[in-house]
Structure formats: C-alpha cells, structure tokens
Design a protein around this motif. Structure first.
Motif: not given
Ligand SMILES: Cc1cc2nc3c(=O)[nH]c(=O)nc-3n(C[C@H](O)[C@H](O)[C@H](O)COP(=O)(O)OP(=O)(O)OC[C@H]3O[C@@H](n4cnc5c(N)ncnc54)[C@H](O)[C@@H]3O)c2cc1C
Length: 387
Positions: A128, A130-131, A136-137, A161, A163, A206, A211, A354, A357-358, A361, A363
């Motif tokens: 899947f 998306l990221t 990410g977020s 990232y 899976g 994980l 990933l 790990g 972040f799935m 997070t 937050n």
């Molecule tokens: C084990 C694992 C499996 C995953 N599987 C998938 C998958 O199958 N498909 C997929 O598409 N993605 C997957 N991901 C990605 C995951 O969805 C992203 O890591 C997650 O969305 C966070 O994005 P980022 O790592 O870019 O962190 P960022 O978005 O850069 O966040 C960094 C920090 O900033 C904080 N933050 C960000 N925005 C805000 C806000 N608006 N308010 C307050 N704090 C904020 C966050 O809480 C975090 O602490 C996976 C990640 C992991 C670790």
C-alpha cells in the motif's frame, strides 16, 4: 468479556503466534528468510485473511467456529495473538492486508476478482504505497503523478517506507491527477510492469516488514486499473485512504499491544531479582496491558458498529506508548546489559519504536482524537447519542 467464539479465536491466534516466536530472530537478521516460513499456520491465515467468501476463500475455522467475513474486532484478535509471538513475522506474511481493505472500498467487481483470484492461487504479497520522501504525515501533499501522455496514463514519482514493497506482486499506489484534495486517485499496479522498481531500506525495527523505497518511472496504467473510477471524486483518493486507516487502525494498535504483551511475558520469565518493588512494577504493567486491550477491543467494536476510527486513534496512541514503556522497563529490570544479553528483548525495543510510525505517529493520532472529540464522534457526547 469475549464470547466463546472470540475466546477460541484468541487462543488459536496465540498458538500460531508461539510458532512465530521461534523464528523471530532469524527473520529479523534476514527478512528474505520469510520464504522458509510460508507453511506456518499463522502465515497461511494472514495470506487469505479478509478475502471475501464470494471469491472462493476457505473461511477461517477454529474448532466449531467459522469466521467468513472478518470484522475489525476479529482482525484485532488475530493480530494481537500473532504479534505477541512476533510482529515482524506478522507483517512479513503475504496477503491482501491494507490493499485488500482499499479494494473493498474502491474496487469494482473485475478489479476485486483479478486481485483476489491471484491471492488465492499462490502466496502473493501486496503493498500500500502512500508515503513519499518528505511527505509522511501530510499525506494529502503527495506529488506522485498520474498523467495522460500520448493517449496513455503514466505513473511517475517516488514512495518510501512501504511495507513489503520489494516482495509485492501487487501495489496499490496513490497518485495525483490534479492539484487539490479531490485530485488524488489510487491505482492497482502489477509490480512486474516496466518502470516499477523497489529497493529494501535498512531499518532498525520491524525488519520483517522489509520497508522499501519505490521508484515509478512512467509506469503505464490501463483504465481498468484505476480504482474507484465508478465512484464520485469525493469518494476516491484521500477519502478512501482515510476509510482504510479507520478500518485498520485498531489492528495497528493490536500489533503494538502484542509487542507489550510479549515484552511483559519475557520480563516475567527472565527477571532475576525478586524485589517486592520490581514485582509490583511488573504487576502494574500487566494491569495496564489489560486496560489497553480493553480499549483496543472497544475501538475495533466501534469501527464495526459505526465505521468511526476516532477511538481507534486513542487506542493506537495508548498501545504504542505502552509498548515503549513495557520494553524499556524490561531493559531496566533485566540489568545494564539487557539489550546485549537478551536479543529478543532488544528486538522488541526496536519493534516498539517502529510501530509508532505505522499509520500515523502519536501526534497525528492525538490530532485525530481531538477532532473526534470536538465533533462529538467520540467521548461522552458520542456515547449519549448511542444510548
Ligand atoms: C514500520 C513502518 C511501516 C510503514 N508502512 C507503510 C506502508 O505500508 N505504506 C506507506 O505508504 N507508508 C508506510 N509507512 C510510513 C508511515 O506512514 C510514515 O512513517 C508516517 O506517516 C510518518 O511519516 P514520516 O516518517 O515522513 O514522519 P513525518 O511526517 O516527517 O513526522 C516527523 C515527526 O513530526 C511529527 N509531526 C508531523 N506532522 C505533525 C503535525 N501536523 N502535528 C504534530 N506533529 C507532527 C510526527 O509526529 C513525527 O514525530 C510505514 C512506516 C513504518 C515505520
């Protein structure tokens, strides 16, 4: 209180999880070893979990109980039991996983048929996507493009990232057709298609999920691979993605809960000191696990009842915090070199980080939860409405 049926399911999932525990460290060292573990009953369960019965999947059967259409609560119970054994193996298993839930939201009959038939023929991994790097977020800011070029739709961009990205035969990929929230579309991609490539990322936790980073270089997308084309633009793309997250969030909470249970069990079995204060801390952790399990199950039941995922955000945030607390307390109580002398515990600490972040997070879960509270979808106002 669980019904007899769900208690039986929980017992079965825990048994399957116990098999996972025996291979957890091998898979952590080398995620490609998953190929050697495909015959584990828990892996076989995951490989078809969620495939609708109309496509000929044999229903999950435990004793005299049959689970044909898997509810969010049943999924949670299975995932908790498996993750209690090993969350890495749980995520490494082939199966419909998140893409299956997306297909149920957006797929037409032909797309569902294509996808599920293949999954039933042989172990098939799906991912899947998306990221994106640096997005990410804030998933709505995604920039992978689905454009018309010379009369064909081409997919170009990068995902990160994801899976099972390297193992997957099918990827569901989110892309942008135009600016704005309604300009996002999901497509079903055959990972053997020209222009699709994926590389594994070296991760600390994980590791079983392997990933990956995906590059999409003008991948041709036939019209029949565009998901949700029979639906209005408001029902496709980001809306569908949020529905998938709502459905699956209690399951991610269950994975974190499984890690906490595993570390608690490990600590109870391996602690050397019998100091009263330590015993009390371990006992209190056990109570917290029970309370969190109750929250996770209630969140899953809420998803089944109304489709609302706000309580699941509370459950996911709580379970992730607990997984960290239990794993780190175990390290403290097992002595200064605990992570060196207890490799399984070291792995649990890494896995707990790990899972945070799935699917968003803590937050992000807090933001979602407070939006739910303000809208009266969770908390006292929501309960009053249900009464
Ligand atoms: C084990 C694992 C499996 C995953 N599987 C998938 C998958 O199958 N498909 C997929 O598409 N993605 C997957 N991901 C990605 C995951 O969805 C992203 O890591 C997650 O969305 C966070 O994005 P980022 O790592 O870019 O962190 P960022 O978005 O850069 O966040 C960094 C920090 O900033 C904080 N933050 C960000 N925005 C805000 C806000 N608006 N308010 C307050 N704090 C904020 C966050 O809480 C975090 O602490 C996976 C990640 C992991 C670790």
């Amino acid at each position: 209180m669980l019904t007899d049926r769900l208690t039986a399911l929980r017992g079965q999932a825990r048994e399957w999880g116990a098999d996972f525990r025996t291979v957890a460290l091998e898979l952590d060292r080398d995620p490609d070893r998953v190929m050697d573990f495909l015959d584990l009953p828990g892996v076989r369960c995951m490989s078809t979990l969620g495939i609708p019965p109309e496509f000929g999947a044999s229903p999950l059967t435990v004793g005299r109980h049959t689970f044909a259409e898997v509810t969010a609560l049943e999924r949670v119970i299975v995932l908790e039991g498996l993750a209690r054994g090993d969350v890495g193996m749980t995520l490494a298993a082939p199966g419909p996983s998140m893409s299956g839930v997306l297909l149920e939201q957006l797929g037409d009959q032909g797309q569902r048929e294509l996808f599920y038939r293949r999954l039933l023929e042989a172990p098939t991994w799906t991912c899947f996507a998306l990221t994106e790097p640096d997005r990410g977020s804030d998933a709505g800011a995604l920039a992978t493009a689905l454009r018309e070029e010379g009369g064909r739709r081409m997919l170009s961009g990068a995902k990160r990232y994801v899976g099972n990205a390297v193992r997957a035969q099918y990827a569901t990929v989110f892309a942008r057709t135009r600016p704005g929230p309604l300009g996002v579309t999901a497509v079903l991609v055959d990972t053997g298609a020209a222009g699709y490539s994926a590389e594994p990322l070296d991760t600390l936790g994980l590791r079983g999920a392997q990933l990956g980073a995906i590059t999409l270089d003008r991948v041709v997308v036939e019209p029949d691979r565009v998901l949700g084309r029979h639906l209005s633009p408001t029902r496709r793309g980001i809306w569908a993605c949020l529905q998938v997250f709502n459905q699956l969030r209690p399951g991610v909470a269950a994975l974190a809960l499984g890690i906490a249970e595993s570390a608690h069990e490990y600590l109870s079995e391996h602690r050397e000191s019998d100091r009263g204060a330590d015993r009390e801390r371990i006992e209190v952790l056990g109570w917290k696990i029970d309370a969190t399990r109750d929250l996770v199950y209630r969140a899953a039941a809420a998803v089944d009842a109304t489709g609302d995922g706000h309580l699941a955000s509370a459950a996911k945030a709580r379970a992730c915090a607990l997984a960290e607390e239990v794993t780190l307390t175990a390290c403290e109580l097992l002595g200064p070199a605990a992570r060196l002398t207890h490799p399984l515990l070291d792995k649990l600490v890494r896995d707990a980080r790990g899972v945070e972040f799935m699917e968003g997070t803590r937050n992000i879960q807090y933001l979602n939860l407070f939006q739910g509270l303000l809208a009266g979808r969770v908390g006292a106002r929501a309960q009053a409405r249900l009464r």
